[in-house]
Design a protein around this motif. Structure first.
Motif, PDB file in Angstrom:
ATOM      1  N   ALA A  55      39.417  58.934 -75.280  1.00 24.54           N
ATOM      2  CA  ALA A  55      40.696  59.467 -74.807  1.00 24.54           C
ATOM      3  C   ALA A  55      40.447  60.538 -73.751  1.00 24.54           C
ATOM      4  O   ALA A  55      39.627  61.430 -73.935  1.00 24.54           O
ATOM      5  CB  ALA A  55      41.490  60.042 -75.970  1.00 24.54           C
ATOM      6  N   LEU A  56      41.168  60.423 -72.627  1.00 21.37           N
ATOM      7  CA  LEU A  56      41.052  61.400 -71.540  1.00 21.37           C
ATOM      8  C   LEU A  56      42.208  62.382 -71.526  1.00 21.37           C
ATOM      9  O   LEU A  56      42.131  63.408 -70.871  1.00 21.37           O
ATOM     10  CB  LEU A  56      40.994  60.675 -70.192  1.00 21.37           C
ATOM     11  N   GLY A  57      43.280  62.052 -72.232  1.00 21.26           N
ATOM     12  CA  GLY A  57      44.423  62.944 -72.289  1.00 21.26           C
ATOM     13  C   GLY A  57      45.726  62.199 -72.453  1.00 21.26           C
ATOM     14  O   GLY A  57      45.772  60.977 -72.441  1.00 21.26           O
ATOM     15  N   GLN A  58      46.778  62.973 -72.628  1.00 23.28           N
ATOM     16  CA  GLN A  58      48.127  62.433 -72.796  1.00 23.28           C
ATOM     17  C   GLN A  58      48.864  62.545 -71.467  1.00 23.28           C
ATOM     18  O   GLN A  58      48.780  63.581 -70.802  1.00 23.28           O
ATOM     19  CB  GLN A  58      48.888  63.219 -73.858  1.00 23.28           C
ATOM     20  N   LEU A  59      49.599  61.505 -71.110  1.00 20.28           N
ATOM     21  CA  LEU A  59      50.422  61.507 -69.905  1.00 20.28           C
ATOM     22  C   LEU A  59      51.839  61.087 -70.275  1.00 20.28           C
ATOM     23  O   LEU A  59      52.038  60.284 -71.189  1.00 20.28           O
ATOM     24  CB  LEU A  59      49.874  60.521 -68.864  1.00 20.28           C
ATOM     25  N   PHE A 101      53.340  45.184 -67.043  1.00 17.92           N
ATOM     26  CA  PHE A 101      54.107  46.427 -67.088  1.00 17.92           C
ATOM     27  C   PHE A 101      53.723  47.287 -65.898  1.00 17.92           C
ATOM     28  O   PHE A 101      52.614  47.176 -65.363  1.00 17.92           O
ATOM     29  CB  PHE A 101      53.796  47.233 -68.360  1.00 17.92           C
ATOM     30  N   GLN A 102      54.640  48.135 -65.504  1.00 15.55           N
ATOM     31  CA  GLN A 102      54.340  49.187 -64.547  1.00 15.55           C
ATOM     32  C   GLN A 102      54.595  50.516 -65.251  1.00 15.55           C
ATOM     33  O   GLN A 102      55.631  50.690 -65.898  1.00 15.55           O
ATOM     34  CB  GLN A 102      55.222  49.096 -63.306  1.00 15.55           C
ATOM     35  N   PHE A 103      53.630  51.407 -65.136  1.00 13.06           N
ATOM     36  CA  PHE A 103      53.754  52.756 -65.679  1.00 13.06           C
ATOM     37  C   PHE A 103      53.803  53.705 -64.486  1.00 13.06           C
ATOM     38  O   PHE A 103      52.922  53.649 -63.625  1.00 13.06           O
ATOM     39  CB  PHE A 103      52.535  53.125 -66.538  1.00 13.06           C
ATOM     40  N   VAL A 104      54.811  54.546 -64.436  1.00 11.44           N
ATOM     41  CA  VAL A 104      54.886  55.564 -63.399  1.00 11.44           C
ATOM     42  C   VAL A 104      54.538  56.893 -64.052  1.00 11.44           C
ATOM     43  O   VAL A 104      55.125  57.262 -65.079  1.00 11.44           O
ATOM     44  CB  VAL A 104      56.297  55.626 -62.768  1.00 11.44           C
ATOM     45  N   VAL A 105      53.529  57.572 -63.487  1.00  6.72           N
ATOM     46  CA  VAL A 105      53.058  58.856 -64.020  1.00  6.72           C
ATOM     47  C   VAL A 105      52.974  59.866 -62.885  1.00  6.72           C
ATOM     48  O   VAL A 105      52.921  59.498 -61.706  1.00  6.72           O
ATOM     49  CB  VAL A 105      51.675  58.721 -64.711  1.00  6.72           C
ATOM     50  N   ARG A 106      52.938  61.147 -63.234  1.00  4.16           N
ATOM     51  CA  ARG A 106      52.725  62.179 -62.214  1.00  4.16           C
ATOM     52  C   ARG A 106      51.320  62.021 -61.636  1.00  4.16           C
ATOM     53  O   ARG A 106      50.364  61.770 -62.358  1.00  4.16           O
ATOM     54  CB  ARG A 106      52.867  63.580 -62.809  1.00  4.16           C
ATOM     55  N   ALA A 107      51.218  62.211 -60.348  1.00  7.29           N
ATOM     56  CA  ALA A 107      49.916  62.092 -59.686  1.00  7.29           C
ATOM     57  C   ALA A 107      49.037  63.295 -60.011  1.00  7.29           C
ATOM     58  O   ALA A 107      49.522  64.387 -60.280  1.00  7.29           O
ATOM     59  CB  ALA A 107      50.106  61.973 -58.181  1.00  7.29           C
ATOM     60  N   ALA A 108      47.754  63.044 -60.005  1.00  4.59           N
ATOM     61  CA  ALA A 108      46.742  64.096 -60.123  1.00  4.59           C
ATOM     62  C   ALA A 108      45.775  63.871 -58.952  1.00  4.59           C
ATOM     63  O   ALA A 108      45.710  62.772 -58.405  1.00  4.59           O
ATOM     64  CB  ALA A 108      46.006  63.992 -61.457  1.00  4.59           C
ATOM     65  N   PRO A 109      45.032  64.888 -58.555  1.00  5.64           N
ATOM     66  CA  PRO A 109      44.113  64.724 -57.426  1.00  5.64           C
ATOM     67  C   PRO A 109      43.086  63.607 -57.682  1.00  5.64           C
ATOM     68  O   PRO A 109      42.691  63.361 -58.827  1.00  5.64           O
ATOM     69  CB  PRO A 109      43.407  66.078 -57.330  1.00  5.64           C
ATOM     70  N   VAL A 110      42.659  62.957 -56.614  1.00  2.99           N
ATOM     71  CA  VAL A 110      41.626  61.930 -56.718  1.00  2.99           C
ATOM     72  C   VAL A 110      40.396  62.537 -57.374  1.00  2.99           C
ATOM     73  O   VAL A 110      39.966  63.632 -57.027  1.00  2.99           O
ATOM     74  CB  VAL A 110      41.274  61.358 -55.325  1.00  2.99           C
ATOM     75  N   GLY A 111      39.843  61.852 -58.377  1.00  3.02           N
ATOM     76  CA  GLY A 111      38.671  62.337 -59.099  1.00  3.02           C
ATOM     77  C   GLY A 111      39.003  63.136 -60.337  1.00  3.02           C
ATOM     78  O   GLY A 111      38.131  63.379 -61.170  1.00  3.02           O
ATOM     79  N   ASP A 112      40.255  63.557 -60.495  1.00  8.63           N
ATOM     80  CA  ASP A 112      40.677  64.294 -61.687  1.00  8.63           C
ATOM     81  C   ASP A 112      40.700  63.346 -62.880  1.00  8.63           C
ATOM     82  O   ASP A 112      41.118  62.204 -62.758  1.00  8.63           O
ATOM     83  CB  ASP A 112      42.072  64.887 -61.448  1.00  8.63           C
ATOM     84  N   VAL A 113      40.261  63.810 -64.043  1.00  7.13           N
ATOM     85  CA  VAL A 113      40.210  62.986 -65.247  1.00  7.13           C
ATOM     86  C   VAL A 113      41.608  62.497 -65.649  1.00  7.13           C
ATOM     87  O   VAL A 113      41.735  61.465 -66.306  1.00  7.13           O
ATOM     88  CB  VAL A 113      39.506  63.731 -66.403  1.00  7.13           C
ATOM     89  N   GLN A 114      42.656  63.188 -65.241  1.00  8.63           N
ATOM     90  CA  GLN A 114      44.028  62.812 -65.582  1.00  8.63           C
ATOM     91  C   GLN A 114      44.624  61.801 -64.590  1.00  8.63           C
ATOM     92  O   GLN A 114      45.781  61.428 -64.727  1.00  8.63           O
ATOM     93  CB  GLN A 114      44.916  64.049 -65.626  1.00  8.63           C
ATOM     94  N   ARG A 115      43.863  61.368 -63.586  1.00 10.23           N
ATOM     95  CA  ARG A 115      44.349  60.377 -62.629  1.00 10.23           C
ATOM     96  C   ARG A 115      43.854  58.999 -63.067  1.00 10.23           C
ATOM     97  O   ARG A 115      42.661  58.716 -63.008  1.00 10.23           O
ATOM     98  CB  ARG A 115      43.868  60.687 -61.222  1.00 10.23           C
ATOM     99  N   PRO A 116      44.765  58.113 -63.481  1.00 11.83           N
ATOM    100  CA  PRO A 116      44.350  56.781 -63.930  1.00 11.83           C
ATOM    101  C   PRO A 116      43.689  55.986 -62.814  1.00 11.83           C
ATOM    102  O   PRO A 116      44.014  56.149 -61.630  1.00 11.83           O
ATOM    103  CB  PRO A 116      45.672  56.114 -64.335  1.00 11.83           C
ATOM    104  N   VAL A 117      42.751  55.111 -63.198  1.00 10.41           N
ATOM    105  CA  VAL A 117      42.106  54.188 -62.274  1.00 10.41           C
ATOM    106  C   VAL A 117      42.007  52.821 -62.941  1.00 10.41           C
ATOM    107  O   VAL A 117      42.077  52.707 -64.176  1.00 10.41           O
ATOM    108  CB  VAL A 117      40.697  54.671 -61.840  1.00 10.41           C
ATOM    109  N   ALA A 118      41.848  51.790 -62.128  1.00 10.37           N
ATOM    110  CA  ALA A 118      41.678  50.435 -62.656  1.00 10.37           C
ATOM    111  C   ALA A 118      40.479  50.399 -63.595  1.00 10.37           C
ATOM    112  O   ALA A 118      39.470  51.069 -63.366  1.00 10.37           O
ATOM    113  CB  ALA A 118      41.485  49.456 -61.512  1.00 10.37           C
ATOM    114  N   GLY A 119      40.597  49.650 -64.676  1.00 14.48           N
ATOM    115  CA  GLY A 119      39.533  49.557 -65.672  1.00 14.48           C
ATOM    116  C   GLY A 119      39.757  50.462 -66.870  1.00 14.48           C
ATOM    117  O   GLY A 119      39.112  50.298 -67.899  1.00 14.48           O
ATOM    118  N   GLN A 120      40.663  51.420 -66.735  1.00 16.09           N
ATOM    119  CA  GLN A 120      41.034  52.266 -67.870  1.00 16.09           C
ATOM    120  C   GLN A 120      42.192  51.587 -68.606  1.00 16.09           C
ATOM    121  O   GLN A 120      42.569  50.465 -68.277  1.00 16.09           O
ATOM    122  CB  GLN A 120      41.420  53.664 -67.393  1.00 16.09           C
ATOM    123  N   ARG A 121      42.729  52.269 -69.612  1.00 16.73           N
ATOM    124  CA  ARG A 121      43.858  51.696 -70.338  1.00 16.73           C
ATOM    125  C   ARG A 121      44.770  52.795 -70.848  1.00 16.73           C
ATOM    126  O   ARG A 121      44.365  53.953 -70.958  1.00 16.73           O
ATOM    127  CB  ARG A 121      43.382  50.812 -71.485  1.00 16.73           C
TER     128      ARG A 121
END
Length: 111
Positions: free
Chosen positions: A30-34, A58-78
């Motif tokens: 777990a990387l955090g709650q969004l 599904f599409q999930f809309v979340v607040r953006a976080a800076p590129v490289g931040d652990v709270q910024r989702p990337v492909a391959g995560q869930r």
């Protein structure tokens, strides 16, 4: 209009965990709650290892976080929530102001 971020989801990344026999097995950390807005899309059935499965987009809309931040989702995560799992396939910025991200994900439900 701002998205309605009403669903709390857990962002998880694949990790390697010791298997107790000197090796490793794949797991999730777990990387955090969004907070997210969930938008259901199309669905279809497919053949899985254990039989027919239902695949729902599904599409999930979340607040953006800076590129490289652990709270910024990337492909391959869930995302997970209440025992459900959505595999993130792609992440794009929503609009031109960079305040929100759209995460394109698939949920697989088996027999």
């Amino acid at each position: 209009m701002s998205p309605r971020l009403t669903h709390e989801v857990t962002l998880e990344a694949r990790s390697q965990v010791p298997d107790g026999a000197g090796g490793f097995q794949s797991g999730w950390t777990a990387l955090g709650q969004l907070w997210a807005e969930m938008r259901a899309g199309s669905g279809r059935s497919a053949s899985g290892p254990a039989g027919e499965v239902s695949l729902s987009r599904f599409q999930f809309v979340v607040r953006a976080a800076p590129v490289g931040d652990v709270q910024r989702p990337v492909a391959g995560q869930r995302f997970t929530m209440d025992g459900r799992v959505w595999d993130i396939e792609a992440v794009t910025e929503l609009g031109t102001d960079g305040r929100y991200l759209t995460c394109h994900a698939t949920e697989e439900v088996g027999p």
